[in-house]
Design a protein around this motif. Structure first.
Motif, PDB file in Angstrom:
ATOM      1  N   THR A  54      -5.146  14.018  -9.400  1.00  0.00           N
ATOM      2  CA  THR A  54      -4.311  14.125  -8.376  1.00  0.00           C
ATOM      3  C   THR A  54      -4.408  13.018  -7.266  1.00  0.00           C
ATOM      4  O   THR A  54      -3.741  12.312  -7.072  1.00  0.00           O
ATOM      5  CB  THR A  54      -3.897  15.606  -7.689  1.00  0.00           C
ATOM      6  N   GLN A  55      -5.714  13.238  -6.922  1.00  0.00           N
ATOM      7  CA  GLN A  55      -6.126  12.161  -5.800  1.00  0.00           C
ATOM      8  C   GLN A  55      -6.137  10.793  -6.247  1.00  0.00           C
ATOM      9  O   GLN A  55      -5.674   9.772  -5.625  1.00  0.00           O
ATOM     10  CB  GLN A  55      -7.559  12.409  -5.521  1.00  0.00           C
ATOM     11  N   GLN A  56      -6.624  10.532  -7.676  1.00  0.00           N
ATOM     12  CA  GLN A  56      -6.611   8.968  -8.147  1.00  0.00           C
ATOM     13  C   GLN A  56      -4.989   8.688  -8.189  1.00  0.00           C
ATOM     14  O   GLN A  56      -4.715   7.396  -7.941  1.00  0.00           O
ATOM     15  CB  GLN A  56      -7.027   9.138  -9.733  1.00  0.00           C
ATOM     16  N   VAL A  57      -4.040   9.600  -8.438  1.00  0.00           N
ATOM     17  CA  VAL A  57      -2.632   9.187  -8.699  1.00  0.00           C
ATOM     18  C   VAL A  57      -2.069   8.621  -7.093  1.00  0.00           C
ATOM     19  O   VAL A  57      -1.694   7.788  -6.872  1.00  0.00           O
ATOM     20  CB  VAL A  57      -1.602  10.269  -9.095  1.00  0.00           C
ATOM     21  N   LEU A  58      -2.348   9.658  -6.148  1.00  0.00           N
ATOM     22  CA  LEU A  58      -2.040   9.384  -4.930  1.00  0.00           C
ATOM     23  C   LEU A  58      -2.675   7.921  -4.367  1.00  0.00           C
ATOM     24  O   LEU A  58      -2.059   7.218  -3.648  1.00  0.00           O
ATOM     25  CB  LEU A  58      -2.516  10.354  -3.913  1.00  0.00           C
ATOM     26  N   THR A  59      -3.936   7.702  -4.539  1.00  0.00           N
ATOM     27  CA  THR A  59      -4.513   6.536  -4.343  1.00  0.00           C
ATOM     28  C   THR A  59      -3.814   5.361  -4.957  1.00  0.00           C
ATOM     29  O   THR A  59      -3.610   4.363  -4.401  1.00  0.00           O
ATOM     30  CB  THR A  59      -6.181   6.441  -4.714  1.00  0.00           C
ATOM     31  N   SER A  60      -3.614   5.572  -6.121  1.00  0.00           N
ATOM     32  CA  SER A  60      -2.884   4.221  -6.823  1.00  0.00           C
ATOM     33  C   SER A  60      -1.679   3.940  -6.112  1.00  0.00           C
ATOM     34  O   SER A  60      -1.388   2.769  -6.408  1.00  0.00           O
ATOM     35  CB  SER A  60      -2.675   4.706  -8.356  1.00  0.00           C
ATOM     36  N   ASP A  85       9.617   5.221  -4.457  1.00  0.00           N
ATOM     37  CA  ASP A  85      10.573   4.396  -4.961  1.00  0.00           C
ATOM     38  C   ASP A  85      10.114   2.774  -5.183  1.00  0.00           C
ATOM     39  O   ASP A  85      10.109   2.650  -6.674  1.00  0.00           O
ATOM     40  CB  ASP A  85      11.788   4.493  -3.930  1.00  0.00           C
ATOM     41  N   LYS A  86       9.831   2.293  -4.508  1.00  0.00           N
ATOM     42  CA  LYS A  86       9.646   0.729  -4.664  1.00  0.00           C
ATOM     43  C   LYS A  86       8.239   0.695  -5.589  1.00  0.00           C
ATOM     44  O   LYS A  86       8.050  -0.231  -6.063  1.00  0.00           O
ATOM     45  CB  LYS A  86       9.279   0.037  -3.373  1.00  0.00           C
ATOM     46  N   ALA A  87       7.126   1.481  -5.521  1.00  0.00           N
ATOM     47  CA  ALA A  87       6.245   1.593  -6.275  1.00  0.00           C
ATOM     48  C   ALA A  87       6.254   1.666  -7.827  1.00  0.00           C
ATOM     49  O   ALA A  87       5.213   1.753  -8.371  1.00  0.00           O
ATOM     50  CB  ALA A  87       5.267   2.488  -5.621  1.00  0.00           C
ATOM     51  N   ILE A  88       7.350   2.405  -8.320  1.00  0.00           N
ATOM     52  CA  ILE A  88       7.698   2.408  -9.626  1.00  0.00           C
ATOM     53  C   ILE A  88       8.282   1.026 -10.003  1.00  0.00           C
ATOM     54  O   ILE A  88       9.368   0.742 -10.195  1.00  0.00           O
ATOM     55  CB  ILE A  88       8.468   3.495  -9.736  1.00  0.00           C
ATOM     56  N   ASN A  89       7.257   0.058 -10.071  1.00  0.00           N
ATOM     57  CA  ASN A  89       7.667  -1.184 -10.284  1.00  0.00           C
ATOM     58  C   ASN A  89       7.087  -1.747 -11.449  1.00  0.00           C
ATOM     59  O   ASN A  89       6.996  -1.043 -12.703  1.00  0.00           O
ATOM     60  CB  ASN A  89       6.589  -2.151  -9.117  1.00  0.00           C
ATOM     61  N   THR A  90       7.235  -3.154 -11.724  1.00  0.00           N
ATOM     62  CA  THR A  90       7.148  -3.800 -13.130  1.00  0.00           C
ATOM     63  C   THR A  90       5.866  -3.517 -13.780  1.00  0.00           C
ATOM     64  O   THR A  90       5.565  -3.074 -14.782  1.00  0.00           O
ATOM     65  CB  THR A  90       7.099  -5.308 -12.762  1.00  0.00           C
ATOM     66  N   SER A  91       4.452  -3.457 -12.815  1.00  0.00           N
ATOM     67  CA  SER A  91       3.091  -3.267 -13.413  1.00  0.00           C
ATOM     68  C   SER A  91       3.138  -1.687 -13.721  1.00  0.00           C
ATOM     69  O   SER A  91       2.753  -1.544 -15.116  1.00  0.00           O
ATOM     70  CB  SER A  91       2.323  -3.226 -12.167  1.00  0.00           C
ATOM     71  N   ARG A  92       3.758  -0.800 -13.296  1.00  0.00           N
ATOM     72  CA  ARG A  92       3.574   0.568 -13.732  1.00  0.00           C
ATOM     73  C   ARG A  92       4.725   0.772 -14.995  1.00  0.00           C
ATOM     74  O   ARG A  92       4.241   1.414 -15.981  1.00  0.00           O
ATOM     75  CB  ARG A  92       4.304   1.648 -12.642  1.00  0.00           C
ATOM     76  N   PHE A  93       5.780  -0.038 -15.037  1.00  0.00           N
ATOM     77  CA  PHE A  93       6.741   0.178 -16.372  1.00  0.00           C
ATOM     78  C   PHE A  93       5.787  -0.449 -17.400  1.00  0.00           C
ATOM     79  O   PHE A  93       5.696   0.505 -18.442  1.00  0.00           O
ATOM     80  CB  PHE A  93       8.017  -0.746 -15.986  1.00  0.00           C
TER      81      PHE A  93
END
Lengths: 252, 252
Positions: A221-227, B99-107
């Protein structure tokens, strides 16, 4: 006791970043390339290729893009690319114009071809008692990778794979239970997922990551938040770069 | 004689569309899901999930999207999805706006996670003497797949996998020599590729594709030309659909 030797290896999958600095038997390389050759490919079009990086200076330049020093010392460094250039050339040699046809569908067909090939080769590598690491970090600067590998129009880098004889002995990295990741017939959102993952978070904090000088790692969970706090915008232009490589994503 | 049992299976990879209409042992399903669980995943984020389709009516609806009747009769039909929804929910439960963090990199991280998982499961399937077929054809109508599987914001279908006990005996499908697909240090364009592939074209025309009532198939070159003549625009909107699912591809 796993149901097959292959599965036994798969259930023991670890990431090996530190590899013995010696070349692999050419017969192994040959057979891994034959595995790549036989990988499933969308409609048989074989729209992925491999750049095998053997030049030590080039490895170091790729390591800079990856921001991972060990990439520069990889005994085998393969970059898997979406490659529509070969089939486009066939069409052009027959007088066809393919500009608009190198489209979203083809890009993803080639992308899937390339990624399937990575995993297939990786499974072969692991079946031989070797190991490695998949490198998405080459996508940090796709323009630079295109320049370094001289990737022409209608090609695009997907992933890298570094492999060889392991020179470290990492723990099996804990993963969340599949009840959080497998759903029957339709997607189910899990209520209060952070709480539901508490047990997994606990297990993760017991895990030692060799990368960080043997210190324990943060909970999942913390890793996700940090990311989410980190800026991952450097790959935000990657679809634009693919467009510049000739891929047509336009919607009419 | 291959260097490992895994590789022996990989070199014998075939596509099996016709599968025996009987359920697989639950122990096999469990173990395949454990293989999926242990698949390499970008920065450990586990951003791919599986929808296991068991409802016969739902299978038939997916078969319509795929335009492949046999999909409706698949003993095991798994749809692998990009899934950032789980990690987004963790962040939102901690008061973050993502919102904005679900970006190209994550996709692309999720997309690679999903496709690696497909091939890893597929290799496990084949190691058990079972077989199947990877389905990119679910991408023909992503809107419909999203509706059918009730895929929420921040998810997107990557590929399907149909598998079971083979009920046909297809020939090994010929592939082009890897000299056309592997390059050292930099991409090399092959002069007059159509001519260079003449031998492969000849081999391909000797191959019988079980799908087409045992008739011989076109040469590879001809297949490529035909594919460029066909309209593949139905998948052209897929990046727009991903945007509508909440993925931020905007470049500032």
């Amino acid at each position: 006791m796993a149901l097959s030797k292959t599965i036994e290896h798969q259930l023991n999958h670890r990431t090996y970043r530190e590899l013995v600095d010696e070349p692999l038997d050419p017969q192994i390389i040959h057979e891994l390339l034959e595995v790549a050759r036989q990988t499933a490919t969308s409609t048989g079009k074989q729209q992925a290729s491999i750049i095998r990086v053997t030049d030590p200076e080039l490895k170091k330049e790729i390591a800079k893009v990856s921001n991972q020093e060990y990439v520069g010392r990889s005994p085998e460094l393969w970059i898997f690319i979406v490659d529509i250039a070969r089939n486009a050339q066939i069409a052009e040699e027959h007088g066809m114009s393919v500009d608009k046809a190198i489209n979203t569908s083809r890009f993803f067909a080639g992308y899937a071809d390339a990624v399937l090939m990575v995993q297939n080769v990786y499974n072969a590598v692991e079946s031989l008692g070797l190991g490695g690491v998949i490198l998405a970090s080459i996508l940090n600067d796709v323009d630079r990778i295109i320049e370094l590998l001289q990737l022409p129009k209608y090609t695009y880098p997907a992933l890298g794979l570094s492999f060889g004889k392991p020179n470290q002995n990492p723990q099996l990295k804990p993963r969340m239970d599949m009840k959080f990741r497998v759903f029957e017939n339709s997607y189910k959102t899990i209520d209060k997922i952070s709480e539901a993952l508490a047990d997994y978070d606990e297990v993760m904090t017991q895990y030692y990551d060799l990368r960080d000088a043997n210190r324990r790692v943060d909970s999942f969970t913390q890793q996700v938040l940090t990311s989410f706090e980190e800026d991952s915008s450097k790959r935000q232009r990657n679809l634009e770069i693919a467009k510049a490589q000739g891929f047509n994503f336009d919607v009419e």
